[in-house]
Design an enzyme around this catalytic site. Sequence first.
Site, PDB file in Angstrom:
ATOM      1  N   GLY A 256     -10.272 -32.162  -0.576  1.00 52.57           N
ATOM      2  CA  GLY A 256     -11.546 -32.316   0.828  1.00 52.57           C
ATOM      3  C   GLY A 256     -12.257 -32.781   1.112  1.00 52.57           C
ATOM      4  O   GLY A 256     -12.985 -32.621   2.280  1.00 52.57           O
ATOM      5  N   GLU A 298      -9.532 -30.901  -6.326  1.00 56.48           N
ATOM      6  CA  GLU A 298      -8.377 -32.312  -5.996  1.00 56.48           C
ATOM      7  C   GLU A 298      -8.915 -33.041  -5.406  1.00 56.48           C
ATOM      8  O   GLU A 298      -8.119 -33.481  -4.104  1.00 56.48           O
ATOM      9  CB  GLU A 298      -6.577 -31.286  -5.375  1.00 56.48           C
ATOM     10  CG  GLU A 298      -6.733 -30.057  -6.907  1.00 56.48           C
ATOM     11  CD  GLU A 298      -5.513 -28.890  -5.953  1.00 56.48           C
ATOM     12  OE1 GLU A 298      -4.705 -28.805  -6.234  1.00 56.48           O
ATOM     13  OE2 GLU A 298      -5.387 -29.589  -4.269  1.00 56.48           O
ATOM     14  N   ARG A 337      -3.968 -43.615  11.242  1.00 55.15           N
ATOM     15  CA  ARG A 337      -4.799 -41.851  11.919  1.00 55.15           C
ATOM     16  C   ARG A 337      -5.832 -42.295  13.139  1.00 55.15           C
ATOM     17  O   ARG A 337      -5.683 -41.047  13.881  1.00 55.15           O
ATOM     18  CB  ARG A 337      -5.445 -42.489  10.584  1.00 55.15           C
ATOM     19  CG  ARG A 337      -5.465 -42.398   9.328  1.00 55.15           C
ATOM     20  CD  ARG A 337      -5.693 -42.745   7.554  1.00 55.15           C
ATOM     21  NE  ARG A 337      -7.316 -40.887   8.180  1.00 55.15           N
ATOM     22  CZ  ARG A 337      -7.590 -40.539   8.338  1.00 55.15           C
ATOM     23  NH1 ARG A 337      -8.558 -41.470   9.069  1.00 55.15           N
ATOM     24  NH2 ARG A 337      -8.449 -39.412   8.892  1.00 55.15           N
ATOM     25  N   TYR A 341      -5.317 -38.657  14.051  1.00 56.14           N
ATOM     26  CA  TYR A 341      -6.830 -37.500  14.152  1.00 56.14           C
ATOM     27  C   TYR A 341      -7.872 -37.847  14.995  1.00 56.14           C
ATOM     28  O   TYR A 341      -9.006 -37.394  14.799  1.00 56.14           O
ATOM     29  CB  TYR A 341      -7.040 -37.513  12.623  1.00 56.14           C
ATOM     30  CG  TYR A 341      -5.588 -37.448  12.113  1.00 56.14           C
ATOM     31  CD1 TYR A 341      -4.800 -36.054  11.987  1.00 56.14           C
ATOM     32  CD2 TYR A 341      -5.637 -38.708  10.895  1.00 56.14           C
ATOM     33  CE1 TYR A 341      -3.844 -36.365  10.729  1.00 56.14           C
ATOM     34  CE2 TYR A 341      -4.332 -38.347   9.859  1.00 56.14           C
ATOM     35  CZ  TYR A 341      -3.913 -37.455  10.255  1.00 56.14           C
ATOM     36  OH  TYR A 341      -2.007 -37.266   9.345  1.00 56.14           O
ATOM     37  N   CYS A 366       4.660 -50.789  20.265  1.00 51.15           N
ATOM     38  CA  CYS A 366       5.244 -50.830  21.670  1.00 51.15           C
ATOM     39  C   CYS A 366       4.661 -49.610  21.926  1.00 51.15           C
ATOM     40  O   CYS A 366       4.977 -48.591  22.408  1.00 51.15           O
ATOM     41  CB  CYS A 366       6.087 -51.064  21.565  1.00 51.15           C
ATOM     42  SG  CYS A 366       7.004 -52.719  20.922  1.00 51.15           S
TER      43      CYS A 366
HETATM   44  N1  LLP Z   1      -5.301 -30.625  -2.050  1.00 49.00           N
HETATM   45  C1  LLP Z   1      -4.185 -30.712  -1.295  1.00 49.00           C
HETATM   46  C2  LLP Z   1      -3.263 -29.504  -1.602  1.00 49.00           C
HETATM   47  C3  LLP Z   1      -4.157 -30.961  -0.351  1.00 49.00           C
HETATM   48  O1  LLP Z   1      -2.851 -30.473   0.921  1.00 49.00           O
HETATM   49  C4  LLP Z   1      -5.041 -32.587  -0.277  1.00 49.00           C
HETATM   50  C5  LLP Z   1      -4.666 -32.857   1.181  1.00 49.00           C
HETATM   51  C6  LLP Z   1      -5.801 -32.383  -0.847  1.00 49.00           C
HETATM   52  C7  LLP Z   1      -5.837 -31.544  -2.400  1.00 49.00           C
HETATM   53  C8  LLP Z   1      -7.005 -33.420  -0.801  1.00 49.00           C
HETATM   54  O2  LLP Z   1      -7.586 -33.324   0.127  1.00 49.00           O
HETATM   55  P1  LLP Z   1      -8.836 -35.305   0.149  1.00 49.00           P
HETATM   56  O3  LLP Z   1      -9.778 -34.853  -0.669  1.00 49.00           O
HETATM   57  O4  LLP Z   1      -7.855 -36.090   0.824  1.00 49.00           O
HETATM   58  O5  LLP Z   1      -9.128 -34.592   1.856  1.00 49.00           O
HETATM   59  N2  LLP Z   1      -3.352 -37.248   6.325  1.00 49.00           N
HETATM   60  C9  LLP Z   1      -4.794 -36.717   6.738  1.00 49.00           C
HETATM   61  C10 LLP Z   1      -5.447 -35.505   5.120  1.00 49.00           C
HETATM   62  C11 LLP Z   1      -3.698 -34.666   5.117  1.00 49.00           C
HETATM   63  C12 LLP Z   1      -4.258 -34.523   3.346  1.00 49.00           C
HETATM   64  C13 LLP Z   1      -3.805 -33.536   3.519  1.00 49.00           C
HETATM   65  N3  LLP Z   1      -3.390 -32.476   2.129  1.00 49.00           N
HETATM   66  C14 LLP Z   1      -5.994 -37.931   7.160  1.00 49.00           C
HETATM   67  O6  LLP Z   1      -5.223 -39.610   6.912  1.00 49.00           O
HETATM   68  O7  LLP Z   1      -6.662 -38.263   6.834  1.00 49.00           O
END
Ligand code: LLP
Length: 437
Positions: A256, A298, A337, A341, A366
């Site tokens: 995140g 992660e 995106r 969002y 479209c």
């Molecule tokens: N761990 C878990 C369990 C997750 O569900 C996610 C992302 C991550 C790690 C990695 O999160 P990151 O570091 O990439 O923020 N499609 C959305 C983002 C969805 C995130 C889903 N889970 C977007 O384009 O902003």
Amino acid sequence: MTLAELLPSTGCSTEPVLEEGLWPDGTRLAGADLVIGGLPATQLAARFGTPCQVLDELTVRSRARQFVRALPEAEVVFAGKSLPCPEVYRWMAQEGLSLDVSSAGELALARAATVPASRIIMHGNVKTAEDLKAALEYGVSRIVVDSFDEIAQLGALARHGQQVMIRVTPGVDAHTHAAIATGVEDQKFGFSLASGAALEAILRVVEQPSLRLAGLHCHIGSQVRHVASYEETVRRMVGLIASCGVRLEQLDLGGGFCAPYLAGESGFDLAGFAHRIRVALNYECAVHRVPVPKVLIEPGRSIVANAGVTLYRVCTVKQGVSRTFVAVDGGMSDNPRPALYGAKYAVRLVGRGGRRRPVTVVGRHCEAGDVLAEDVLLPADVHAGDLLAVPATGAYHHALASNYNQVCRPPIIAVRDGVARPIVRRETEEDLLRRYV
Ligand code: LLP
């Protein structure tokens, strides 16, 4: 006063310097061209066509290394969903990261990349029987269980000693877009800490003879800016570890960590995170008299977002009543995106300069909502044939891409030290037709 009125006085006659932090490391201007990974964007577009995603390998590797260096005691797990691609999974494994997958499909890519099972974690609020069987068959090291149904199902399928973690919803607000806020109560992910469901899940896993509980997992959301949200998460999770009466060796804090998308936005404070998490963890564990668990994190977006640049060709320019629409050869099929969002992007015209004015960059699909960027400054005479570059497109672009309007998905071109090679090829109409019966 409008932005347009302000422009003459700001004297923006040419493209300004590159926005700091948005572009891959080492990206530079060469005249009006943009050099990424040692290659001019105009050349990349001419050779590989548009739209096209350029991914700078050294930036991806260096961001991964920054996480490993900042938290040497932790297991750094690349969130495979952010950029599902065997070659990228391979880079991550080479940099010493583990990998998380959230489906049998992502696991298939990991297998193709020969990521060892011992370094794979499987997630997901729904894992179908096929997902679980694929995970067990490959022998993934940990499966993060997310529901009581899944605990029972996995308990029945697993061989003795399958390690699992429990996804906990800690009730922490990550102050991010609602669609990607996963730590708060009353959403579909995980077991609520506050309601006692998480504690119940711990007891249920312990009762399953085929499962071994390795630890707890949480993920409070994506594009999270505040380290304080993670500190609060640590406090709550250690409280649960202490109160459950079971020895838990691992604590996964999820991903995140935010990435910058616009000029002036800062990246995630990784050093501050590493320090404050360590302090919070040691303090809470000392207070509760429990051993300090191994930490897992992660990251996905923070590793790949700013390594990616999408190149589009302008197809037409149209004057609306109050704004100018610059329409390109991609759009919401390669970047949903903004529509999903409200995400905002910077856009730069490559190959020439000129006095600039605000325009709206739209896609070819479209839907009126197929807007890539509003109120971005491009040369006033922007016209068909111009090349546009959009930074910060490495995360969740390829992953979320669709075939809307049966538009073929763009390739990913890896660049490094002046060498370019496709690591995902452009989709063709043949690919599209292959699925129809
Ligand atoms: N761990 C878990 C369990 C997750 O569900 C996610 C992302 C991550 C790690 C990695 O999160 P990151 O570091 O990439 O923020 N499609 C959305 C983002 C969805 C995130 C889903 N889970 C977007 O384009 O902003």
